[in-house]
Write an enzyme that holds these catalytic residues in place. Structure first.
Site, PDB file in Angstrom:
ATOM      1  N   LYS A   1       0.864  -1.179   0.000  1.00  0.00           N
ATOM      2  CA  LYS A   1       0.000   0.000   0.000  1.00  0.00           C
ATOM      3  C   LYS A   1       0.899   1.227   0.000  1.00  0.00           C
ATOM      4  CE  LYS A   1      -1.873   3.030   2.581  1.00  0.00           C
ATOM      5  NZ  LYS A   1      -1.844   4.130   1.608  1.00  0.00           N
TER       6      LYS A   1
ATOM      7  N   GLU B   1       9.775   1.681  10.862  1.00  0.00           N
ATOM      8  CA  GLU B   1      10.757   2.743  10.659  1.00  0.00           C
ATOM      9  C   GLU B   1       9.992   4.053  10.739  1.00  0.00           C
ATOM     10  OE1 GLU B   1      12.827   1.661   7.025  1.00  0.00           O
ATOM     11  OE2 GLU B   1      13.951   0.130   8.102  1.00  0.00           O
TER      12      GLU B   1
ATOM     13  N   CYS C   1      13.708  11.067   6.520  1.00  0.00           N
ATOM     14  CA  CYS C   1      13.613  10.797   7.965  1.00  0.00           C
ATOM     15  C   CYS C   1      14.940  11.020   8.668  1.00  0.00           C
ATOM     16  CB  CYS C   1      13.131   9.372   8.181  1.00  0.00           C
ATOM     17  SG  CYS C   1      14.184   8.195   7.319  1.00  0.00           S
TER      18      CYS C   1
ATOM     19  N   GLU D   1       8.827  16.734  15.110  1.00  0.00           N
ATOM     20  CA  GLU D   1       9.346  16.545  13.753  1.00  0.00           C
ATOM     21  C   GLU D   1       8.587  17.469  12.791  1.00  0.00           C
ATOM     22  OE1 GLU D   1       8.313  12.941  11.544  1.00  0.00           O
ATOM     23  OE2 GLU D   1      10.402  12.751  10.938  1.00  0.00           O
TER      24      GLU D   1
END
Ligand code: NAD
Length: 485
Positions: free
Chosen positions: A178, A254, A288, A389
């Site tokens: 997906k 992750e 990231c 973040e």
């Protein structure tokens, strides 16, 4: 406008009897394709096809034939390089220099490395001494897990998806991918490659759509999906974990980061400057591993701040198709609103901008989702901007005096994905690298990857490691067979 189909059990699912959603080109800010929106029933059908494929020609294929097919997938991605490049650039708006040097070659490399690792994998064996003196031999066999659900983000779509699909297939599993709803094109294109090289139907399936209460959640909660591998936000990871609990699914996560970069006074100034420019602004800060908190020793703070500001102002925001373009747009209007809200917060929390802090309108791309490369300073370590973040072309610069102090600041976060340290003092490099709480620490470099090494984060940045044998272990079950002599 073209339609991006999904792929279930070797069958392409087009717009007939399905609703669709818009796929935006973020550089231009306009939809350029429609995407077939799969239903929860489609996910169930994909799972049944993937289960069936486990026991068909794929399940019976020798390891040698399987890895040869995966090598062919790698070759074919490279043969169809331009198509992958165009699809990835249309979905993300990333500059051609980045997509052609990183995203597409890494997509192919992922298949090559995991095919080769699986082909040369050994296994443990132990001889057990038994009271009758005859003994027993134990050997460990790596079995496929089954149907693996692969849920991906939008920042490095092909690279991160193949990072999971390649080892999963190398170990004999079947997958349902997906992709992010923002970047569906290369997952579909990879389906064409699978078909072209003769990967059996049902081995690689793609469903398109959204997360909560949609296809994403349907994969996570399906009783016949044996494992979930997910890359995305920590908050989404937490939601997935709760939903996967009912079926005790293995999870590989992750997740997000708020990565520190630490520049010591003894660093090679030019290398640290070059490296930090890359670690803050690559892919418009949407990696990231990007550094959002940059700590600079007070002895060089002013000079470094000035030089980094100059570098940021020198980045070229322009047509992603031009080789000279160094930074593209953010992925969506929603994400730009989020990044902009953090720029507003910088001012509210008492920070100042050295550069940027506003949206950008490159000529010909006025409606795209662009922002200026942005550097702020003056915030306290408890400011939200220093804690959360942001995932944009942004960093905050903080001066420090002592090594201990900067280690404390670097670690004062809920995240622990990656860190970059710049110093010419080898003892200091070892000391600080070992003290920083992160899954990956780079010294005098950034994003230099050896795909055999473990990749992942500590604290809220992830669970488990992928890369090298760690991937092969996650995508297999160890079975111990004990035979009495
Ligand atoms: P996201 O969490 O919003 O979405 C990721 C994927 O999860 C998408 O495909 C989405 O549709 C799906 N999803 C969302 N909610 C779901 C649910 N409830 N159930 C099932 N699926 C669901 O992340 P994003 O915005 O696409 O990506 C950016 C984030 O990814 C950042 O936080 C970034 O740090 C992180 N990231 C981490 C790594 C890493 O290796 N640690 C790499 C790249 C990106």
């Amino acid at each position: 406008m073209k339609t991006i189909p999904s792929l279930i059990g070797g069958r392409w699912i087009g717009p007939e009897n399905r609703s669709q959603f818009d796929n935006f080109n973020p550089a231009l800010g306009v939809p350029y394709a429609k995407v077939v929106k799969n239903s929860i029933e489609d996910v169930d059908e994909a799972v049944q096809c993937a289960k069936k494929a486990l026991h068909g020609p794929w399940g019976q294929m020798s390891l040698g034939d399987r890895v040869a097919l995966l090598e062919k997938v790698a070759d074919t991605i490279m043969e169809r390089f331009d198509a992958f490049l165009a699809a990835e650039m249309a979905d993300t708006g990333k500059p051609i220099s980045l997509a052609s040097q990183i995203d597409i070659p890494r997509g192919a490399a992922n298949f090559r490395i995991f095919a080769r690792m699986a082909a040369s994998m050994g296994s443990d064996s132990f001889f057990t001494h038994t009271p009758d003196g005859q003994g027993a031999v134990n050997y460990v066999q790596q079995m496929p897990v089954g149907v693996v659900g692969v849920i991906c983000p939008w920042n490095l779509p092909l690279l991160l998806m193949t990072w999971k699909v390649a080892p999963a297939l190398a170990m004999g599993n079947t997958v349902i991918v997906k992709p992010s709803e923002e970047t569906p094109a290369t997952a579909t294109l990879l389906g064409e490659v699978m078909e072209q090289v003769g990967v059996p139907a049902g081995v690689y399936n793609v469903v398109h759509g959204f997360g909560p209460e949609c296809v994403g959640d349907a994969l996570v909660t399906h009783p016949d999906v044996a494992a979930i591998t997910f890359t995305g936000e920590s908050r989404t990871g937490s939601a997935i974990m709760a939903r996967a609990a009912a079926h005790i699914k293995p999870l590989s996560f992750e997740l997000g980061g708020k990565n520190p970069a630490v520049v010591f006074g003894d660093a090679d100034f030019d290398k640290a400057l070059e490296g930090t420019t890359r670690s803050v602004f690559s892919n418009c800060g949407q990696v990231c591993l990007c550094s959002e908190r940059v700590y600079v020793h007070e002895s060089i703070f002013d000079r470094f701040a000035e030089a980094l500001t100059e570098k940021a102002r020198g980045l070229v925001l322009a047509d992603p198709q031009l080789e000279t373009t160094s930074m593209g747009p953010l992925i969506s209007q929603v994400h730009r609103d989020k990044v902009q809200s953090y720029f507003d917060l910088v001012k509210q929390e008492g920070g100042t901008f050295l550069t940027g802090g506003v949206t950008a309108q490159p000529q010909g791309f006025e409606n795209g989702f662009w922002v200026e490369p942005t550097i702020a300073t003056g915030l306290s370590e408890t400011a939200r901007v220093q804690k959360e973040e942001i995932f944009g072309p942004f960093c905050h610069l903080t001066p420090f005096k002592e090594e201990e102090e900067v280690i404390h600041m670097a670690n004062d976060t809920e995240y622990g994905l990656a860190a970059a340290i710049w110093t010419e003092d080898l003892k200091r490099a070892h000391r600080v690298a070992q003290s920083v709480e992160a899954g990956m620490v780079w010294v005098n470099t950034w994003f230099l990857r050896d795909l055999r090494t473990p990749f992942g984060g500590v604290k809220n940045s992830g669970i488990g490691r992928e890369g090298g044998r760690h991937s092969l272990e996650f995508y297999s079950e160890s079975k111990t067979i004990c035979i009495k002599m």
